[in-house]
Design a protein around this motif. Sequence first.
Motif, PDB file in Angstrom:
ATOM      1  N   THR A 175      74.531 -24.057  36.349  1.00 33.95           N
ATOM      2  CA  THR A 175      74.470 -24.342  37.788  1.00 33.95           C
ATOM      3  C   THR A 175      75.795 -24.003  38.457  1.00 33.95           C
ATOM      4  O   THR A 175      76.868 -24.427  37.997  1.00 33.95           O
ATOM      5  N   TYR A 176      75.696 -23.262  39.538  1.00 34.05           N
ATOM      6  CA  TYR A 176      76.899 -22.863  40.277  1.00 34.05           C
ATOM      7  C   TYR A 176      77.377 -24.066  41.089  1.00 34.05           C
ATOM      8  O   TYR A 176      76.638 -24.637  41.895  1.00 34.05           O
ATOM      9  N   PRO A 352      67.467 -18.625  39.796  1.00 35.12           N
ATOM     10  CA  PRO A 352      67.956 -18.876  38.441  1.00 35.12           C
ATOM     11  C   PRO A 352      68.856 -17.773  37.904  1.00 35.12           C
ATOM     12  O   PRO A 352      69.445 -17.931  36.824  1.00 35.12           O
ATOM     13  N   GLY A 353      69.005 -16.685  38.636  1.00 35.37           N
ATOM     14  CA  GLY A 353      69.852 -15.580  38.180  1.00 35.37           C
ATOM     15  C   GLY A 353      70.840 -15.139  39.240  1.00 35.37           C
ATOM     16  O   GLY A 353      71.085 -13.941  39.423  1.00 35.37           O
ATOM     17  N   VAL A 364      72.909 -20.391  38.036  1.00 36.71           N
ATOM     18  CA  VAL A 364      71.725 -21.020  38.639  1.00 36.71           C
ATOM     19  C   VAL A 364      72.144 -21.584  39.992  1.00 36.71           C
ATOM     20  O   VAL A 364      73.035 -22.441  40.073  1.00 36.71           O
ATOM     21  N   LEU A 365      71.510 -21.095  41.046  1.00 44.88           N
ATOM     22  CA  LEU A 365      71.832 -21.544  42.402  1.00 44.88           C
ATOM     23  C   LEU A 365      70.805 -22.570  42.854  1.00 44.88           C
ATOM     24  O   LEU A 365      69.599 -22.312  42.850  1.00 44.88           O
ATOM     25  N   GLY A 389      62.776 -27.862  39.526  1.00 46.12           N
ATOM     26  CA  GLY A 389      62.394 -26.732  38.700  1.00 46.12           C
ATOM     27  C   GLY A 389      62.557 -25.399  39.408  1.00 46.12           C
ATOM     28  O   GLY A 389      63.242 -25.279  40.439  1.00 46.12           O
ATOM     29  N   MET A 390      61.923 -24.406  38.848  1.00 51.36           N
ATOM     30  CA  MET A 390      62.027 -23.027  39.338  1.00 51.36           C
ATOM     31  C   MET A 390      61.404 -22.911  40.726  1.00 51.36           C
ATOM     32  O   MET A 390      60.487 -23.668  41.075  1.00 51.36           O
ATOM     33  N   PRO A 391      61.868 -21.961  41.527  1.00 50.23           N
ATOM     34  CA  PRO A 391      61.285 -21.769  42.852  1.00 50.23           C
ATOM     35  C   PRO A 391      59.828 -21.408  42.756  1.00 50.23           C
ATOM     36  O   PRO A 391      59.390 -20.678  41.851  1.00 50.23           O
TER      37      PRO A 391
END
Length: 392
Positions: A175-176, A352-353, A364-365, A389-391
């Motif tokens: 995570t950024y 996530p990238g 991970v933004l 979770g993921m978008p």
Amino acid sequence: MRRQSSREIPTTPPERRGASPQRAPRSYPPRGSRPASQQPSGTRVMPAQARSPQAGREAPPSRPGGGAAAATAGGGRFRVRKGRVVGLVLVLLLVLLLAWPIGLILWANGKIQHVDALSGAENTPGTTYLLAGSDARGTGSVSDDGTSGARTDTIMVLHKPTSGPTSLISIPRDTYAEIPGHDSNKINAAYSLGGAPLLVETVEGLTGLTMDHYAEVGFGSVEEIVDAVGGVELCYDADVDDPKSELVWEAGCHNADGETALAFSRMRYSDPKGDIGRAERQQQVIGAVAEKVVKPSVLLNPINQVQLVNAGTDALVVDEKTGMVDLGRLALAFKGATGPDGVTGTPPIADPGYDPGTGVGSTVLLSDDAGAFWADVRDGDLEPGTVGGMPG
């Protein structure tokens, strides 16, 4: 004939003459003091009670110094002594029942390693735990997966609000995030740069929650802990043959021993969701252990207790004010979060990238509404179930 002294003869008042023997005064003159006409020669006068066959059967045998009353008193004294013995046994049992857990806690407290981790920031509502899992090498049975350096591969925020469901939120290690005193980077870099204190400060800045407790465990100890509770049931809906983690898995649910559970919690290269999927499996492993630990067959077994303490404390590091009682509360909170009425998942993710272009690589933004998400965690406003979770 000898004249008897009036002092030797009991005098009965006229109105009492002829009264029933039971109403006569309970005193007897010395033997031989009665007139010869009332006391035949050679005859021993016994009390009426002793002459009555029925009374003889009902009364206990006469004992020196007390008779029936003494026998009754003696029986009473026996009952008192018996009651005292029973009471003493109960007290000893109570002492043993209390001494074992108290001694176990004191012994375990002495084995725990402590670190100065908390920031001292102003408290926020509820109780918040920061759980850091360092993927320590040189422990367990799983080989090195090629990464190096001090880091925290697992970062979880466990929050028990004043009301509402308990939440267990995994923060992806990539995570950024803003790291106090340093440039923004992957959040697990905070541990590399400043150890537990900087990691705590970084997570507090990201979540807006003050960490009340910090607990760090090497995931290499998962093997010993799982074996200490007799294995745990884990589920994953895909076949896996991952050379990095050495996990070989057939799709479905299986009872896993310590070695398998450790590989299960480390595997990420064969997971389409990568680090997000690994965080979910780590939650599953820890949740399964917590559920197994609180079962009476494990919790009340002295052998299991000692094994768990040894396995847990050997690789456990906590903040300076956290003891075994706090860790017990942590386990209960963890069980609540991973149960049907709890909340598990990750913060909402935007990308996530994400590459910030600063040389830190892919990160991970988190999404823009992550701040509102953490506020809902704090206030217990999330609905039970899986979140983030993921978008979409």
